[in-house]
Write an enzyme that holds these catalytic residues in place. Sequence first.
Site, PDB file in Angstrom:
ATOM      1  N   HIS A  48       0.495  -0.917   0.091  1.00  0.00           N
ATOM      2  CA  HIS A  48       0.557   0.048  -0.291  1.00  0.00           C
ATOM      3  C   HIS A  48       1.043   1.026   0.311  1.00  0.00           C
ATOM      4  O   HIS A  48       0.522   2.032  -0.268  1.00  0.00           O
ATOM      5  CB  HIS A  48      -1.034   0.110   1.271  1.00  0.00           C
ATOM      6  CG  HIS A  48      -2.066   0.872   1.177  1.00  0.00           C
ATOM      7  ND1 HIS A  48      -2.189   1.614   0.824  1.00  0.00           N
ATOM      8  CD2 HIS A  48      -3.600   0.064   1.146  1.00  0.00           C
ATOM      9  CE1 HIS A  48      -3.443   2.513   0.709  1.00  0.00           C
ATOM     10  NE2 HIS A  48      -4.427   1.350   1.031  1.00  0.00           N
ATOM     11  N   ASP A 101     -14.715  -3.549 -16.977  1.00  0.00           N
ATOM     12  CA  ASP A 101     -15.391  -4.469 -18.428  1.00  0.00           C
ATOM     13  C   ASP A 101     -14.479  -4.824 -18.559  1.00  0.00           C
ATOM     14  O   ASP A 101     -13.381  -3.954 -19.715  1.00  0.00           O
ATOM     15  CB  ASP A 101     -16.033  -4.197 -18.723  1.00  0.00           C
ATOM     16  CG  ASP A 101     -16.545  -4.845 -19.672  1.00  0.00           C
ATOM     17  OD1 ASP A 101     -15.861  -5.972 -19.872  1.00  0.00           O
ATOM     18  OD2 ASP A 101     -17.646  -4.347 -20.059  1.00  0.00           O
TER      19      ASP A 101
END
Length: 469
Positions: A173, A410
Site C-alpha cells: 500500500h 469490464d
Amino acid sequence: MVAHLQPPKIIETCHISPPKGTVPSTTLPLTFFDAPWLSLPLADSLFFFSYQNSTESFLQDFVPNLKHSLSITLQHFFPYAGKLIIPPRPDPPYLHYNDGQDSLVFTVAESTETDFDQLKSDSPKDISVLHGVLPKLPPPHVSPEGIQMRPIMAMQVTIFPGAGICIGNSATHVVADGVTFSHFMKYWMSLTKSSGKDPATVLLPSLPIHSCRNMIKDPGEVGAGHLERFWSQNSAKHSSHVTPENMVRATFTLSRKQIDNLKSWVTEQSENQSPVSTFVVTLAFIWVSLIKTLVQDSETKANEEDKDEVFHLMINVDCRNRLKYTQPIPQTYFGNCMAPGIVSVKKHDLLGEKCVLAASDAITARIKDMLSSDLLKTAPRWGQGVRKWVMSHYPTSIAGAPKLGLYDMDFGLGKPCKMEIVHIETGGSIAFSESRDGSNGVEIGIALEKKKMDVFDSILQQGIKKFAT
C-alpha cells in the site's frame, strides 16, 4: 459454506514490465502520506468474471491480450512494476523503477476442483479459501550493503473452465491508495477491452501524474515520525497474511430502498432535519451493527462502569484538490493522498435507541470538520488520533468506497460478478463498494469469527426490518 479451496494448478509464471525504453529509470521519494503504510499488510483484491470458455481458449484468446495491455498500462503506472528500496537507516525509503530490469510477477493458473459459483458467493466462507487465487508477492532481496528491495505488485489470473475467471492483485500500500489503484485497473481494463480497435477511437482514462510528489511538503515531521516507528520495528520483516483461526468472510448488500429508509429515519430524528448522504448513513448502520456484535460477545457487555467508554472509527478524506499548496494535487496524482479522520462515539450512544443517528451525526461532523479545515495545518496531529484509535476497543476502519467504481471493470467479459477486498481480514475493516447490480445500493464485506458472523447477520437483518417500518 465453502470450506476449502484446492490450490490451482500454475500454468505459467512470467514477468510483465513496460515496453523497454518507454520509461527511463526513475526514483520517486515517499511523501508523508505514503510513510504510514510502510509497516502495514499488503492490499489484496480479487475480481471475478463469468467466462464460459475452455482453458485452451482462455490461454489463446484472452491471456496474450491481458499481458500486452498490462505492459502498456505499466508504461504509465510504472511504480507498480518497480521496487520499494529500503536503505539502512538513517536514509529514508524510496520508490525506484529500473528500465530493463524491473517488472511485476504475473501468474496464470487453472482451478478445476473448486466450485466457482460458491467461491464468488456472498455467503460466509472460510477466509483462507480466497488465498489460492491471490498472487504471491516475491520476497525482498537484500544486497550485501544491507539495502532491501521489495517488489511492489504481483498479479494472478485464474481460470475455472466453463465457469469463470478471477483476476487477483497483491501490492504494498505504500506506493499508492485506492484512488490510484482504481485508476490503474480502469486504464488496464480499457486497453484490454479495446484490443483490435483503432487507437484513435478508444477513449482511455486520463494518464496518472507523478511529477507533483516533490511539491508535497511534510508540514511538521509527520513522515519522520512514521519512519522512526518503522525502523523501531523489524523493517526486514516482509508484510504478509497472518490468517486468524475460525474466521469467515461474507458480503451483504443494502438496496437503494433500504438505504432510503435509513436516510429518512435519520433525517426525521435529527434536530436540524438535515439530509444525510448514502455513504454516511450506510457506514453508521454497519458500524453500529458491528459494534453491537462485538460487544454482545464481550465479557464486559453488562458492565455499567464502562458505559462512557469511547469507540473509534477511522475514515479517510481524499486530499487531492484540497491541499493548500501553490498548486492543488490533481485527481490523477499517483500515490497515497488520504487524510485519516477519527470518529469517536460513547458506548452508551452507539448502543442506545438512537444509535444510528449518533453514529451518523458523528461521522457527518467529522467529515465536515476535515473538509472545512486546513488539512496541512492539522496533519501533525493525525498521528495522535490514529494512536488513540489503535489503543481502543474494537477499532474499525474502511477499505474501498462506492465512489471508486470497483465494479466498473469490464475487460471485455462484462462487469465483475463479484469483487472482494481481501485484506479486511487482517482486522477491524469494513469493505465498501457500489452494489454490483447497478441499482445504487451499497455492498459491504465483513470478516469475523463464524459465531460472530451469525450474530452480525441477525443484528443487521433486525435493523433493516426496524427501519423499514
